[in-house]
Structures are given as structure tokens and as C-alpha cells.
Design a protein around this motif. Sequence first.
Motif, PDB file in Angstrom:
ATOM      1  N   LEU A 259     -16.036  -7.202  -0.595  1.00 31.83           N
ATOM      2  CA  LEU A 259     -14.668  -6.708  -0.465  1.00 31.83           C
ATOM      3  C   LEU A 259     -14.148  -6.805   0.966  1.00 31.83           C
ATOM      4  O   LEU A 259     -12.945  -6.906   1.186  1.00 31.83           O
ATOM      5  CB  LEU A 259     -14.587  -5.263  -0.962  1.00 31.83           C
ATOM      6  N   ASP A 260     -15.029  -6.770   1.962  1.00 31.08           N
ATOM      7  CA  ASP A 260     -14.572  -6.944   3.338  1.00 31.08           C
ATOM      8  C   ASP A 260     -13.896  -8.304   3.506  1.00 31.08           C
ATOM      9  O   ASP A 260     -12.847  -8.418   4.145  1.00 31.08           O
ATOM     10  CB  ASP A 260     -15.723  -6.774   4.326  1.00 31.08           C
ATOM     11  N   ARG A 261     -14.481  -9.326   2.900  1.00 29.88           N
ATOM     12  CA  ARG A 261     -13.885 -10.663   2.950  1.00 29.88           C
ATOM     13  C   ARG A 261     -12.544 -10.703   2.215  1.00 29.88           C
ATOM     14  O   ARG A 261     -11.562 -11.261   2.708  1.00 29.88           O
ATOM     15  CB  ARG A 261     -14.850 -11.656   2.325  1.00 29.88           C
ATOM     16  N   ASP A 262     -12.499 -10.086   1.027  1.00 33.16           N
ATOM     17  CA  ASP A 262     -11.256 -10.056   0.257  1.00 33.16           C
ATOM     18  C   ASP A 262     -10.143  -9.344   1.017  1.00 33.16           C
ATOM     19  O   ASP A 262      -9.002  -9.824   1.070  1.00 33.16           O
ATOM     20  CB  ASP A 262     -11.465  -9.335  -1.076  1.00 33.16           C
ATOM     21  N   LEU A 263     -10.462  -8.200   1.601  1.00 30.49           N
ATOM     22  CA  LEU A 263      -9.451  -7.425   2.316  1.00 30.49           C
ATOM     23  C   LEU A 263      -8.922  -8.195   3.524  1.00 30.49           C
ATOM     24  O   LEU A 263      -7.715  -8.195   3.799  1.00 30.49           O
ATOM     25  CB  LEU A 263     -10.036  -6.082   2.747  1.00 30.49           C
ATOM     26  N   GLY A 264      -9.809  -8.859   4.240  1.00 30.08           N
ATOM     27  CA  GLY A 264      -9.368  -9.658   5.379  1.00 30.08           C
ATOM     28  C   GLY A 264      -8.516 -10.834   4.961  1.00 30.08           C
ATOM     29  O   GLY A 264      -7.503 -11.163   5.605  1.00 30.08           O
ATOM     30  N   TRP A 265      -8.904 -11.498   3.863  1.00 28.24           N
ATOM     31  CA  TRP A 265      -8.128 -12.639   3.360  1.00 28.24           C
ATOM     32  C   TRP A 265      -6.738 -12.200   2.936  1.00 28.24           C
ATOM     33  O   TRP A 265      -5.728 -12.839   3.277  1.00 28.24           O
ATOM     34  CB  TRP A 265      -8.864 -13.279   2.179  1.00 28.24           C
ATOM     35  N   LEU A 266      -6.650 -11.104   2.206  1.00 25.98           N
ATOM     36  CA  LEU A 266      -5.352 -10.589   1.778  1.00 25.98           C
ATOM     37  C   LEU A 266      -4.505 -10.158   2.976  1.00 25.98           C
ATOM     38  O   LEU A 266      -3.284 -10.384   2.998  1.00 25.98           O
ATOM     39  CB  LEU A 266      -5.551  -9.420   0.822  1.00 25.98           C
ATOM     40  N   ALA A 267      -5.128  -9.549   3.970  1.00 23.34           N
ATOM     41  CA  ALA A 267      -4.393  -9.133   5.168  1.00 23.34           C
ATOM     42  C   ALA A 267      -3.757 -10.327   5.870  1.00 23.34           C
ATOM     43  O   ALA A 267      -2.617 -10.256   6.344  1.00 23.34           O
ATOM     44  CB  ALA A 267      -5.323  -8.386   6.119  1.00 23.34           C
ATOM     45  N   ARG A 268      -4.483 -11.432   5.926  1.00 25.24           N
ATOM     46  CA  ARG A 268      -3.924 -12.632   6.570  1.00 25.24           C
ATOM     47  C   ARG A 268      -2.761 -13.202   5.762  1.00 25.24           C
ATOM     48  O   ARG A 268      -1.767 -13.668   6.316  1.00 25.24           O
ATOM     49  CB  ARG A 268      -5.018 -13.681   6.764  1.00 25.24           C
ATOM     50  N   ARG A 269      -2.869 -13.169   4.442  1.00 25.26           N
ATOM     51  CA  ARG A 269      -1.800 -13.700   3.588  1.00 25.26           C
ATOM     52  C   ARG A 269      -0.539 -12.834   3.684  1.00 25.26           C
ATOM     53  O   ARG A 269       0.579 -13.355   3.733  1.00 25.26           O
ATOM     54  CB  ARG A 269      -2.264 -13.763   2.127  1.00 25.26           C
ATOM     55  N   VAL A 270      -0.729 -11.514   3.701  1.00 21.43           N
ATOM     56  CA  VAL A 270       0.417 -10.613   3.809  1.00 21.43           C
ATOM     57  C   VAL A 270       1.083 -10.764   5.174  1.00 21.43           C
ATOM     58  O   VAL A 270       2.314 -10.856   5.276  1.00 21.43           O
ATOM     59  CB  VAL A 270      -0.026  -9.151   3.579  1.00 21.43           C
ATOM     60  N   THR A 271       0.290 -10.817   6.234  1.00 21.08           N
ATOM     61  CA  THR A 271       0.846 -10.933   7.584  1.00 21.08           C
ATOM     62  C   THR A 271       1.580 -12.248   7.774  1.00 21.08           C
ATOM     63  O   THR A 271       2.599 -12.312   8.477  1.00 21.08           O
ATOM     64  CB  THR A 271      -0.278 -10.779   8.617  1.00 21.08           C
ATOM     65  N   ALA A 272       1.099 -13.304   7.129  1.00 21.24           N
ATOM     66  CA  ALA A 272       1.746 -14.615   7.244  1.00 21.24           C
ATOM     67  C   ALA A 272       3.001 -14.721   6.384  1.00 21.24           C
ATOM     68  O   ALA A 272       3.714 -15.726   6.457  1.00 21.24           O
ATOM     69  CB  ALA A 272       0.755 -15.707   6.836  1.00 21.24           C
ATOM     70  N   GLY A 273       3.289 -13.704   5.582  1.00 23.07           N
ATOM     71  CA  GLY A 273       4.466 -13.747   4.722  1.00 23.07           C
ATOM     72  C   GLY A 273       4.242 -14.493   3.424  1.00 23.07           C
ATOM     73  O   GLY A 273       5.198 -14.747   2.688  1.00 23.07           O
ATOM     74  N   GLU A 274       2.993 -14.836   3.116  1.00 20.13           N
ATOM     75  CA  GLU A 274       2.695 -15.566   1.880  1.00 20.13           C
ATOM     76  C   GLU A 274       2.600 -14.639   0.674  1.00 20.13           C
ATOM     77  O   GLU A 274       2.699 -15.089  -0.473  1.00 20.13           O
ATOM     78  CB  GLU A 274       1.384 -16.332   2.042  1.00 20.13           C
ATOM     79  N   LEU A 275       2.384 -13.353   0.922  1.00 18.58           N
ATOM     80  CA  LEU A 275       2.362 -12.349  -0.132  1.00 18.58           C
ATOM     81  C   LEU A 275       3.304 -11.212   0.260  1.00 18.58           C
ATOM     82  O   LEU A 275       3.270 -10.736   1.398  1.00 18.58           O
ATOM     83  CB  LEU A 275       0.948 -11.780  -0.330  1.00 18.58           C
ATOM     84  N   ASP A 276       4.140 -10.795  -0.680  1.00 14.39           N
ATOM     85  CA  ASP A 276       5.058  -9.676  -0.472  1.00 14.39           C
ATOM     86  C   ASP A 276       4.314  -8.382  -0.808  1.00 14.39           C
ATOM     87  O   ASP A 276       3.861  -8.207  -1.940  1.00 14.39           O
ATOM     88  CB  ASP A 276       6.267  -9.839  -1.398  1.00 14.39           C
TER      89      ASP A 276
END
Length: 309
Positions: A259-276
Amino acid sequence: MRALLVDRAAPGGLRLGTAPDPRPAPHQALIRVTATSLNHGEVAFGLGAAAEGSVLGWDAAGIVERAAADGTGPAVGTPVVTLMPDGAWAELRAVDTALIGVAPAGADPAALATIPVAGASALRALHRLGPLLGREVLITGATGGVGRYAVQLARAAGAHVVAVTSDPARNGEVLRELGAHEVVGTPKEAARPVDGVIDLVGGPLLVDAYESLAPGGTLVAVGHSAGRGEDFPFGALFGDQGRHDRSLVTFFLLTCTGLDRDLGWLARRVTAGELDPGITWRGDWSAAADAIGVLQSGGLHGKAVLTIG
């Protein structure tokens, strides 16, 4: 430290008070919390079952105040997104390093705080369906926090996304902007059988969604906001008449590894504007009662976020 404490005599069942600072275990880092998001389960079930004076909360973004003594996890000063079964509604939180995702520098803490339960649940549920490219995926409760992430992630993975919402006229435009190809009021309105279902509601809607599965399809039961059981009619679990090899599965997020990997991956996507991140209510934690009231009313489509301090 300051914290939101369970107090059933207070508005919303919480009051702002003080609690002892947490004492991290060797495999835990101490996090200074900057934002937290509320989840339906915490409000609908957690507050009623918790002891008076306890500190609840699953989701929190913050900064590493003290690194883990065993050398695992991120260093002091690292922005992070965290998940634990409690402790998020406070200034300080001890978190297992396996449940800490590193966030990009400068990321919005409020956006990060929406990720742990909602984003990770959506991601793991879609993983359970298998490869999504070219497949049909139906998502119930699509306007909620998990649903919004599931719609976006399924679309990004190449699925044809059918979003189910109780009010398609009101929510259709938003869901299509997030990536839904179809927006319907019930699973029975889907144009054709689907390969996978992410069910975030439970109850009778889960039963209807299961019936929408094509042969070999899988339903992943994630949410239970209906507060009702599932009564399958006789014959629903037969294998004939297009029902061959269909399955219904569950999972518990905190038992998942990586889950540490998942949380970091999602954080990068949200910060980049790829996920709302879907923040539809945002305020200081002194207004927690207002956020809980909106969540309990069923009128919140998306995530409620409290900023800390």
C-alpha cells in the motif's frame, strides 16, 4: 497534542480537545497531520462504536516529524499520505511505514488526504477485476469518494465505464467529465452485460449489479452505504442461461501489501492533475460537525476534507 475527540454530547459527536502524543513503535513514523478526509464508514459506524475520548480517522496527509526507529520509511520533513485504522483526527499520528506513501513536494495536503481509503480502495478493487483494456466495468455509487476515483482509474486503464448514480440527470455531466461512457440510474439500465462490477452501495443494488455480469464476470463488493443485506432471488447463483463462472468477492484494504507504493503512485497522479480528488466540502477541523452533518445527510457527492491547525 490537539485532537478531535469522540464526545457524543457534542455536535456531530466530536469536540476539539487534547490527547496524549502518540508513541510510535520502531516500525512507525511520527507524522504531523495537515489534512484529513472523512469517510462514510467512520461517520456511520465508527463514531457510534468508539469509546468516549478516543481519536478516530483513517486518512491523513502530513509531514514526517520523526522517522521510524528501524530505518524503514521516509525521512524527516518528507510530505506523505498515510492510512491507519485510527488517529488521523489529531495533530500527530503514529503510522506503520508500510502504510505511508511519499507525496511530491508542494502537493496540496487536502487533495492528498482524499487518497488513502477512497483512492486505494478503488485501485485495489479494479486490480481484483484483472486487465481492464477493452472490458466493460460498471461502478455503483459512482458519485462518492471511492466511486469517483474508480471511474477515473477504470477509464485510464482502458475500460468502457458504466457509472450508476441515483440521479443521472443531476450527476451525469460530472461523471462523464470524470471518464464515464454511460451514466445510468440502475444496473439494469446498462446497455449490455459487463465484465466487472465495483459495488460501493450493497443491499438490493448489489443484487441487481450482480445480475448485470456477463459469463466469467466478477463483482467486487467494497461499500455498504445502503445499510441493508443482500437477498438473492432463487436461481441468481445458477450457472446456466449466461451465468457461467460469475463470482462475487470481497477484500479488506488494511490486509493488502504494497500500500505504500499505491499511496505514493496515487499521490503523484493527483498532484499532476491526472486524477481529480473530488473535494466537495473543505473547512477547518473546528467545523467537523458541519462536515459530518453533510455526510450523514447523504448530500455529499465526493470528499469532505478537514485542514488541521
